[in-house]
Design an enzyme around this catalytic site. Structure first.
Site, PDB file in Angstrom:
ATOM      1  N   ASP A  70      -4.121  -3.670  12.714  1.00  0.00           N
ATOM      2  CA  ASP A  70      -4.083  -4.276  11.379  1.00  0.00           C
ATOM      3  C   ASP A  70      -4.624  -5.707  11.437  1.00  0.00           C
ATOM      4  O   ASP A  70      -4.299  -6.465  12.350  1.00  0.00           O
ATOM      5  CB  ASP A  70      -2.651  -4.296  10.828  1.00  0.00           C
ATOM      6  CG  ASP A  70      -2.147  -2.891  10.505  1.00  0.00           C
ATOM      7  OD1 ASP A  70      -2.966  -1.959  10.424  1.00  0.00           O
ATOM      8  OD2 ASP A  70      -0.916  -2.740  10.344  1.00  0.00           O
ATOM      9  N   HIS A  90      -6.740   2.076  14.732  1.00  0.00           N
ATOM     10  CA  HIS A  90      -7.094   0.711  14.334  1.00  0.00           C
ATOM     11  C   HIS A  90      -5.927  -0.213  14.624  1.00  0.00           C
ATOM     12  O   HIS A  90      -4.796   0.225  14.833  1.00  0.00           O
ATOM     13  CB  HIS A  90      -7.426   0.648  12.832  1.00  0.00           C
ATOM     14  CG  HIS A  90      -6.236   0.863  11.946  1.00  0.00           C
ATOM     15  ND1 HIS A  90      -5.632   2.099  11.786  1.00  0.00           N
ATOM     16  CD2 HIS A  90      -5.505  -0.014  11.193  1.00  0.00           C
ATOM     17  CE1 HIS A  90      -4.607   1.983  10.969  1.00  0.00           C
ATOM     18  NE2 HIS A  90      -4.493   0.715  10.596  1.00  0.00           N
ATOM     19  N   LYS A 142       0.851  -1.189   0.000  1.00  0.00           N
ATOM     20  CA  LYS A 142       0.000   0.000   0.000  1.00  0.00           C
ATOM     21  C   LYS A 142       0.887   1.238   0.000  1.00  0.00           C
ATOM     22  O   LYS A 142       2.000   1.221   0.538  1.00  0.00           O
ATOM     23  CB  LYS A 142      -0.908  -0.005   1.233  1.00  0.00           C
ATOM     24  CG  LYS A 142      -1.967   1.095   1.234  1.00  0.00           C
ATOM     25  CD  LYS A 142      -2.833   1.022   2.495  1.00  0.00           C
ATOM     26  CE  LYS A 142      -3.918   2.088   2.463  1.00  0.00           C
ATOM     27  NZ  LYS A 142      -4.577   2.249   3.772  1.00  0.00           N
ATOM     28  N   HIS A 174      -2.944   1.917  16.491  1.00  0.00           N
ATOM     29  CA  HIS A 174      -2.162   3.043  15.978  1.00  0.00           C
ATOM     30  C   HIS A 174      -3.032   3.957  15.133  1.00  0.00           C
ATOM     31  O   HIS A 174      -4.133   3.589  14.725  1.00  0.00           O
ATOM     32  CB  HIS A 174      -0.951   2.540  15.180  1.00  0.00           C
ATOM     33  CG  HIS A 174      -1.295   1.645  14.034  1.00  0.00           C
ATOM     34  ND1 HIS A 174      -1.745   0.342  14.191  1.00  0.00           N
ATOM     35  CD2 HIS A 174      -1.266   1.843  12.683  1.00  0.00           C
ATOM     36  CE1 HIS A 174      -1.963  -0.202  13.021  1.00  0.00           C
ATOM     37  NE2 HIS A 174      -1.689   0.680  12.078  1.00  0.00           N
TER      38      HIS A 174
END
Length: 333
Positions: free
Chosen positions: A221, A219, A200, A275
Site C-alpha cells: 500500500d 502489492h 474503500k 499482500h
C-alpha cells in the site's frame, strides 16, 4: 470509465460458468499453486490492545511481518457492523444506480465506483469491484460521490472515521516508540490533523475457478498504514520469507497493514507488507480498508534520527503526491 456503463465483475459472476482468460493469472501467480500448505503455517500476530506491553509487540510485528491484527482496539462493534451494512447495501443497488457514482479518471474523478484501478503488467484483470472516497479531512471530502439514496451511509462512514482517527494516533504513537523516537514523531511527520482518510469497499463475488485468479494482485500500500475490516470469508494473503500465507480471519479483529510511507519513515526498519487477495467459489468476500495518507504536498523521507553512518538513508525524501505518481505509473522512485 467516463461514466459509461461497463460490465462489473458482480454482473459477470452471475452469468458465467468458467473464468474468462483475462482473469486467469500466470502459473507463478495462481493462488491454487502458490499458497503455502505446509505442516507448520505461521500466523500473522494477533495483538490484544488491552494487555500490557502490546506496543512492543506491534513494533515487532511491523518489523517481521509488516502486518498484524488488533483486538480490544476500542472501535465499537456496532460502528463496524453499520459500516459493513451500508457497504453491502451499496453493492445491492441496481447497476444503473451504482453507475451514477462511477469513477471517471479522464476527468480527474478518481473517487467512486469501479471495477479496477489499473491492469497489471501482464494485462490481467482482478476479480474485484470497489467503491472508494475520501472521508477526512473535511476540506477534501466530496459528498457528491457518496450514495445519497442509502439511509445512514454518511453517518456510518463519518462515525467509523472518527474511531479510525483515534486508533491511527494510537498506532502511530506505539510504532514511533518502537523505533526509539518520541511518541508523536510519526503523527507530526505525516501531517497531523491534515492526514487523509480514504474509505474503500472491496467486493469479490463468487468465482467459478478461484484457484486461477486473484481479487487483488500482489502489492504494497502507498499509504502510511491501512486498517482493514474483513467479512468472514477468508481471502487476505501475506508474502513472508518467500511464501504466501493466509492471514486467518479473526472475529472482531481489525487488520493493520504497514504501508510504504512508514517503511520510508523508518528507513526500512518496518516493512510495508506485500499482500494479495484470493476469492471464493460459493461466497462473496468483502473488505473495508481505510487508507491513511499524508497530504499530497507533504515531503516524506527517513526520520533524521534513523539515518546514521552505519545505517544511511535507503529512500529519497519526496512529496507524497510525487511518490503516488511514480508508483501508479510504475516510474523509478
Amino acid at each position: 470509465m467516463g461514466g459509461e456503463t461497463h460490465l462489473s465483475v458482480q454482473e459477470l459472476a452471475a452469468s458465467l460458468g468458467a473464468l474468462p482468460p483475462e482473469f486467469v493469472r500466470s502459473e507463478q501467480d495462481q493462488p491454487g499453486a502458490t499458497t503455502y500448505r505446509g505442516a507448520a503455517v505461521p500466523d500473522a500476530p494477533v495483538i490484544d490492545m488491552s494487555e500490557p506491553g502490546f506496543g512492543a509487540r506491534m513494533a515487532a510485528a511491523a518489523r517481521e511481518w509488516g502486518l498484524f491484527q488488533v483486538v480490544n482496539h476500542g472501535v465499537p462493534s456496532a460502528a463496524v457492523a453499520e459500516l459493513q451494512r451500508v457497504g453491502r447495501a451499496f453493492f445491492a443497488l441496481p447497476t444503473e444506480e451504482k453507475e451514477r457514482y462511477a469513477m471517471d479518471p479522464a476527468s480527474g474523478k478518481i473517487e467512486g465506483y469501479g471495477t479496477k484501478l489499473q491492469r497489471d503488467l501482464e494485462g490481467k484483470k482482478t476479480w474485484n469491484d470497489f467503491f472508494f472516497h475520501v472521508v477526512a479531512p473535511p476540506e477534501k471530502v466530496d459528498h457528491a460521490v457518496w450514495p445519497r439514496s442509502l439511509a445512514g451511509y454518511r453517518e456510518a462512514n463519518e462515525e467509523y472515521c472518527r474511531h479510525m482517527q483515534r486508533l491511527t494516533r494510537e498506532l502511530f504513537e506505539h510504532l514511533s516508540l518502537g523505533l526509539g523516537l518520541h511518541g508523536s514523531a510519526m503523527a507530526e511527520a505525516f501531517g497531523g490533523d491534515g492526514l487523509v482518510f480514504l474509505q474503500k469497499i472491496n467486493f469479490y463475488p463468487p468465482c467459478p475457478q478461484p484457484e486461477l485468479t486473484l481479487g487483488v494482485a500482489p502489492h504494497t500500500d502507498m499509504s502510511t498504514l491501512t486498517v482493514l475490516v474483513p467479512n468472514e470469508v477468508q481471502g487476505l494473503q501475506v508474502f513472508k520469507d518467500g511464501q504466501w500465507y493466509e492471514a486467518k480471519y479473526v472475529p472482531d479483529a481489525l487488520i493493520v497493514h504497514i504501508g510504504d510511507q512508514i517503511e520510508i519513515f523508518s528507513n526500512g526498519a518496518y516493512k510495508a507488507v506485500l499482500h494479495r487477495t484470493t476469492v471464493n467459489k460459493e461466497k462473496t468476500r468483502m473488505s473495508w480498508p481505510m487508507f491513511v495518507e499524508p497530504p499530497g504536498e507533504l515531503v516524506v523521507g527517513p526520520h533524521p534520527k534513523l539515518v546514521t553512518e552505519e545505517s544511511p538513508a535507503k529512500y529519497k525524501a519526496k512529496k507524497y503526491k510525487d511518490y503516488q505518481h511514480c508508483k501508479i505509473n510504475k516510474l523509478p522512485m
